[in-house]
Write a protein that holds these residues in place. Structure first.
Motif, short mmCIF file in Angstrom:
data_model
loop_
_atom_site.label_atom_id
_atom_site.label_comp_id
_atom_site.label_asym_id
_atom_site.label_seq_id
_atom_site.Cartn_x
_atom_site.Cartn_y
_atom_site.Cartn_z
N ILE A 58 0.84 -1.20 0.00
CA ILE A 58 0.00 0.00 0.00
C ILE A 58 0.88 1.25 0.00
N GLY A 59 0.80 1.99 -1.10
CA GLY A 59 1.56 3.23 -1.22
C GLY A 59 0.64 4.31 -1.78
N GLY A 60 1.24 5.38 -2.24
CA GLY A 60 0.47 6.51 -2.74
C GLY A 60 -0.43 6.17 -3.92
N GLU A 61 0.04 5.24 -4.79
CA GLU A 61 -0.75 4.92 -5.99
C GLU A 61 -2.04 4.19 -5.63
N VAL A 62 -1.98 3.31 -4.63
CA VAL A 62 -3.20 2.61 -4.18
C VAL A 62 -4.20 3.63 -3.63
N LEU A 63 -3.69 4.59 -2.84
CA LEU A 63 -4.57 5.62 -2.27
C LEU A 63 -5.21 6.46 -3.38
N THR A 64 -4.42 6.78 -4.41
CA THR A 64 -4.95 7.57 -5.53
C THR A 64 -6.06 6.80 -6.24
N ASP A 65 -5.81 5.49 -6.50
CA ASP A 65 -6.82 4.65 -7.15
C ASP A 65 -8.11 4.60 -6.35
N CYS A 66 -7.96 4.43 -5.03
CA CYS A 66 -9.13 4.34 -4.15
C CYS A 66 -9.93 5.65 -4.18
N LEU A 67 -9.21 6.78 -4.16
CA LEU A 67 -9.90 8.08 -4.18
C LEU A 67 -10.64 8.27 -5.50
N LEU A 68 -9.98 7.90 -6.61
CA LEU A 68 -10.59 8.05 -7.94
C LEU A 68 -11.87 7.22 -8.02
N LYS A 69 -11.80 5.96 -7.56
CA LYS A 69 -12.98 5.09 -7.64
C LYS A 69 -14.09 5.57 -6.71
N ILE A 162 -9.59 7.57 3.01
CA ILE A 162 -8.55 7.09 2.08
C ILE A 162 -7.19 6.94 2.79
N PRO A 163 -6.69 7.97 3.52
CA PRO A 163 -5.39 7.80 4.20
C PRO A 163 -5.43 6.72 5.29
N GLU A 164 -6.64 6.42 5.80
CA GLU A 164 -6.76 5.42 6.87
C GLU A 164 -6.28 4.03 6.42
N LEU A 165 -6.24 3.82 5.09
CA LEU A 165 -5.76 2.53 4.56
C LEU A 165 -4.32 2.24 5.01
N LEU A 166 -3.55 3.30 5.25
CA LEU A 166 -2.16 3.10 5.70
C LEU A 166 -2.13 2.48 7.09
N PHE A 167 -3.17 2.74 7.88
CA PHE A 167 -3.24 2.22 9.25
C PHE A 167 -4.11 0.98 9.36
N ASN A 168 -5.11 0.90 8.48
CA ASN A 168 -6.04 -0.23 8.52
C ASN A 168 -6.34 -0.70 7.10
N PRO A 169 -5.45 -1.54 6.51
CA PRO A 169 -5.61 -1.94 5.11
C PRO A 169 -6.92 -2.69 4.82
N ALA A 170 -7.53 -3.30 5.84
CA ALA A 170 -8.78 -4.06 5.63
C ALA A 170 -9.92 -3.15 5.16
N LEU A 171 -9.77 -1.85 5.36
CA LEU A 171 -10.80 -0.90 4.96
C LEU A 171 -11.01 -0.86 3.45
N ILE A 172 -10.06 -1.45 2.72
CA ILE A 172 -10.13 -1.40 1.24
C ILE A 172 -11.39 -2.07 0.72
N GLN A 173 -11.94 -3.02 1.49
CA GLN A 173 -13.15 -3.70 1.02
C GLN A 173 -14.38 -2.79 1.06
N ALA A 174 -14.27 -1.67 1.78
CA ALA A 174 -15.41 -0.74 1.85
C ALA A 174 -15.35 0.30 0.74
N ILE A 175 -14.34 0.19 -0.12
CA ILE A 175 -14.18 1.19 -1.20
C ILE A 175 -14.76 0.63 -2.49
N PRO A 176 -15.68 1.35 -3.13
CA PRO A 176 -16.34 0.83 -4.34
C PRO A 176 -15.34 0.43 -5.41
N GLY A 177 -15.52 -0.76 -5.96
CA GLY A 177 -14.66 -1.21 -7.06
C GLY A 177 -13.31 -1.74 -6.64
N MET A 178 -12.99 -1.71 -5.35
CA MET A 178 -11.67 -2.18 -4.90
C MET A 178 -11.76 -3.56 -4.21
N ASP A 179 -12.97 -4.15 -4.18
CA ASP A 179 -13.10 -5.41 -3.45
C ASP A 179 -12.27 -6.54 -4.05
#
Length: 295
Positions: A58-69, A162-179
């Motif tokens: 998980i780096g900046g690009e993953v956060l950018t993708d999550c924000l875009l989606k 979105i930045p919370e993913l750095l502390f809690n990566p499991a949150l990614i399942q709550a982001i549309p299109g990132m499941d």
């Protein structure tokens, strides 16, 4: 390098060591949040301790993708800068004229959208003071951002989520299109857990020193409140005898380029001239010798 570009000598240095040098320390724990990944590495007396390197995808690009989606799921259309021009109809009033570029590939279009999303992330996102909770942040005041086409969007709780993913990566399942990515990140730990794990892999006698000199580096580390949140969480997790101190340059540009700054410091030292790995040594000992010359 020696076979193709034939330099008279070269030296290879590891990112974590150079970040350490940039702050004038020989021993530290470097947390490098880059675009493609986050790496935690312990440096002792200028050497990286190989057994204590922990990485996360998980780096900046993953956060950018999550924000875009997330933005797209709320109906926001992000138009890349090349796809339109703004025509002034009356003073201060603009009309959008769409431009057609039939040969534009989908990947380039997406790349240009991600550049805008990355700017939104850098402008409005910030780390929450404590664990992110959707219901607690539901009524948080929104922040506005003007897109290149002149539309103004409002970003609410997502700027903390979105930045919370750095502390809690499991949150990614709550982001549309990132499941789909969830399986990839299911076993990934947050930054505080990575720091504790890395320090626990080091010898007992240097752990206290590492806790008191945790360095933040990389572009993603420039996120607002990241330093304060990391320090707060580590204080709760660390042994009582440890004094936790997270250090980060106040200047975002310096955090981003700390590796390069460390490289320039190392190369300007007088003693550096004896450290080169020369072409003659390469020809005599072969490529494996570089591991001994450039630790």
């Amino acid at each position: 390098m020696f076979e193709k570009y034939r330099p008279p000598a070269l030296f290879l240095a590891k990112n974590s060591v150079l970040t350490s040098f940039a702050t004038g320390r020989a021993t530290s724990l470097v947390v490098d949040c880059g675009g493609g990944s986050t790496t935690v590495a312990a440096v002792h007396d200028g050497y990286v301790l190989q057994k204590a390197i922990i990485t996360s995808p998980i780096g900046g690009e993953v956060l950018t993708d999550c924000l875009l989606k997330t933005l797209e799921s709320t109906g926001v259309e992000i138009l890349p800068r090349f796809s339109f021009k703004r025509k002034e109809i009356r003073p201060g009033e603009f009309e959008l004229v769409k431009l057609e570029f039939p040969n534009t590939t989908e990947s380039y279009y997406r790349y240009m959208q991600r550049q805008i999303a990355a700017d939104i992330k850098e402008s409005v996102c910030r780390v929450a003071d404590s664990n992110f909770d959707e219901s607690a942040y539901a009524n948080i005041p929104t922040t506005s951002y003007e897109l290149p086409d002149g539309k103004v969007i409002e970003v609410g709780s997502d700027r903390f989520k979105i930045p919370e993913l750095l502390f809690n990566p499991a949150l990614i399942q709550a982001i549309p299109g990132m499941d789909k990515s969830f399986n990839e990140f299911a076993s990934v730990k947050g930054i505080p857990a990575m720091v504790i794990q890395s320090i626990n892999k080091c010898d007992l006698d240097i752990r206290r020193e590492l806790f008191s000199s945790i360095l933040l580096a990389g572009g993603t580390a420039a996120m607002q409140q990241l330093k304060e949140r990391l320090e707060k969480e580590l204080m709760e997790e660390a042994p009582q005898a440890a004094r936790v101190k997270v250090l980060a340059s106040g200047n975002g540009i310096e955090r981003r380029f700390s590796v390069w700054i460390g490289g320039s410091i190392l190369a300007s030292l007088g003693s550096f001239q004896q450290m080169w790995f020369s072409k003659a040594e390469y020809e005599e000992h072969g490529p494996s010798y570089v591991q001994r010359k450039c630790p």
